[in-house]
Design a protein around this motif. Sequence first.
Motif, mmCIF file in Angstrom:
data_model
loop_
_atom_site.group_PDB
_atom_site.id
_atom_site.type_symbol
_atom_site.label_atom_id
_atom_site.label_comp_id
_atom_site.label_asym_id
_atom_site.label_seq_id
_atom_site.Cartn_x
_atom_site.Cartn_y
_atom_site.Cartn_z
ATOM 1 N N UNK A 67 25.871 35.975 -64.188
ATOM 2 C CA UNK A 67 27.270 35.112 -63.334
ATOM 3 C C UNK A 67 28.147 36.267 -63.075
ATOM 4 N N UNK A 68 28.535 36.931 -63.961
ATOM 5 C CA UNK A 68 29.516 37.937 -63.939
ATOM 6 C C UNK A 68 29.232 38.888 -62.816
ATOM 7 N N UNK A 69 27.861 39.287 -62.744
ATOM 8 C CA UNK A 69 27.492 40.038 -61.532
ATOM 9 C C UNK A 69 27.703 39.564 -60.328
ATOM 10 N N UNK A 113 24.507 45.831 -58.548
ATOM 11 C CA UNK A 113 24.790 44.751 -59.445
ATOM 12 C C UNK A 113 23.552 43.658 -59.025
ATOM 13 N N UNK A 114 22.892 43.887 -57.613
ATOM 14 C CA UNK A 114 21.950 43.083 -57.544
ATOM 15 C C UNK A 114 20.756 43.624 -58.225
ATOM 16 N N UNK A 160 31.468 39.326 -59.348
ATOM 17 C CA UNK A 160 31.825 40.885 -58.795
ATOM 18 C C UNK A 160 31.256 41.173 -57.350
ATOM 19 N N UNK A 161 30.013 40.890 -57.291
ATOM 20 C CA UNK A 161 29.378 40.846 -55.924
ATOM 21 C C UNK A 161 30.270 40.179 -54.686
ATOM 22 N N UNK A 162 30.549 39.007 -55.096
ATOM 23 C CA UNK A 162 31.403 38.171 -54.066
ATOM 24 C C UNK A 162 32.711 38.681 -53.875
ATOM 25 N N UNK A 203 28.508 50.180 -61.154
ATOM 26 C CA UNK A 203 28.747 49.427 -59.796
ATOM 27 C C UNK A 203 30.384 49.314 -59.714
ATOM 28 N N UNK A 204 31.104 48.999 -60.672
ATOM 29 C CA UNK A 204 32.517 48.856 -60.845
ATOM 30 C C UNK A 204 33.039 50.314 -60.523
ATOM 31 N N UNK A 205 32.457 51.307 -60.739
ATOM 32 C CA UNK A 205 32.973 52.910 -60.596
ATOM 33 C C UNK A 205 32.765 53.079 -59.249
#
Length: 690
Positions: free
Chosen positions: A449-451, A438-439, A454-456, A419-421
């Motif tokens: 929590x970390x996902x 990430x979902x 990142x999603x927000x 997802x970060x890529x």
Amino acid sequence: MTERDIPDSWSSASDREPDQNKRLSRTEQFGETQPFGVPPTGSTSKSVKRRKKNDTQGLPINSHSEETAQLSSASGKWPRWMKSWTLWLVLLMLIPGSVGFLAMAMLLKLPTAPNCPSIFWPLASASVRLHCAQLAASKQTVNDLLQAIALVKQLPQNHPLHGEIDRFIEEWSRDILKLADQSFQTGNLEEAIATARKIPEDVSAYKLVDEQVDKWQSIWTKAEETYNGAIAEVKERRWQSAFMLSAKMLRVDNQYWAGTKYDQLNRLIAAAREDGDKLGKAESLASSKVVDNLLEAIKLAESIGQESYLYQKAQEAIPAFGRKMLELAQAKLDKQDAEEALNIARQIPESTKLQGETDDFIAIADAKRSAWIGNVSGLEAAIAQAQQIDPSRPVYNEAQQLIARWQLEIEDVANLEKARMLASQGTVPNLTAAIAQVQLIPATNPRATEARQEMDRWRAQVETIEDQPYLERAEQIAVFDDINSLQAAIAQASEIRRGRALYPEARKRIRTWVGKIQRIQDQPYLDQAQELAQSGNLTAAISAAQQIASSGRALSQEAQAAINDWEGQIRTRENWKKAQEVGAAGTPEALVEAIRLADRVSNNSILRMDANLAIDQWSQQLLEIARSQGQSDIARGIDIAKSIPRGSAAYSAAQEQIKTWQDFLNPKPEPQPQPQTESLPFPQSTTNGQ
């Protein structure tokens, strides 16, 4: 029996103490006198000594005979001193007396003393028993005193010497108690009691034994209680109480407790106090929760030796200090500072006896450090490290839970990395794809929590990209700063919905544009009110500005400040007008009130200068009235002058006038003339050259 006939088990007459000689003299008397019917066959040490003395001195009769022969063989011509009748009279008295004394001594000479060890006691007389008992008692040992009592206590109750024997038995029993008390004083309680119990129960002195034993036991018990109490205070590190208890031992009626044990206790308290200071310093260092201080605290506690009463407390404190170090390491680990946590744990000494817990902590912390790298390889290394923990260790269950978590995280990390890529491209489609990736991570997974974070963040980027054009167009419209442009800009910015990333920024811009519209609309009304105030119509100005002040719009605070100023000007004018009206009366009271009202005129008012001039004028009038009144009533003049305010033109003159009147009313006493003393003329000093 001579001295050489007495064996070692019996005491020699020549070794007896003076008080023992007195006892033997009584025995000699009993052996010579007839009231008890005892023949004078017994012998005492005094008879032995008398015989020795007589043997060494020789017979004085022979010496006098030799002198007489010498006198008879002298020449016919005698010296003058030999013709003295006084000398011959003395010689005639001495020679017969000496001869009689020697004769009586030989007649009274006692036979040889008996050999006590070889006597057959069933046939021995009372005087012999008493003599041998005295010899034994003279040695002043427990066994000899008991032997002496045993020799004489078998005599029948009706024996003539029974009273004297009872007295000796009482005395020898007390001697045994004294010897027992000596043992008690040297710290041998059991020996003292055993010695006292050796006194036969059938003698009258035995009643003293129980009394003495009870006294010894009471003293010993109280001393032990005091000693043990001081030790207990030492263990609790109450040094003052311990020293107070040790001081009580000086009053114990026992040399062992008041001397040896007292010194021992004082040395013990002093040593324990030094150890207590060490332990106290260690505890103080440990309370700082600093690793170096905790290590120093452990060293101090280790320096307390096994012989110390605080050794146990020190040994209990060492693991506690080590556990504090472990807690510091755990706190660092909780903050994901694995390097510092491991550094602290590896410094925990073996003396803390926490080696097993320390090893377990290091194993878990090392595995977590690998897992916190954040990539798949780090998680795999963490799992491998945790799998090495033995099932017998207390942290085995925790390790298994971490392994399960890290295995889930491996999948989550793979999704996050993908997802970060995608999100790194920065376009809306890529960001949307990253959010969708990430979902895939369940909410129950460790990296959920970390996902979400990142999603927000990616959603905010998408919303910013989508809403930024609305905000930019609104800024372009509002640049003209007229009401229509500002209203159009507000409408454009309102397109950004609540909850979107740029919504707070849009609301901030809208509030600014609304304020500008309100200022444009309300400024003419405020300008009109200010024109009314400048023309002097303050009441109308206040009325015109009141609507703006109460509206809560952009100019409301400015309008309220203007209203407050105008109301102050109205109060100033009213005070000034009233002051003038009151001061016109010209009485002292009216002038004082007028000054008070005039002083309330604001310093910012244009009327303040007129008020200051009026205050000076009224103060001068008050001073003149006070001087006029003081000609007839000085007290009234002083009261009026005191009402003149500080800072006015007449204040200094009023204070001088008050001082003059007070000096007049209270004149100082004239100094009494001092008696003149006749001065003595002093010689004039001369200087060189005069």
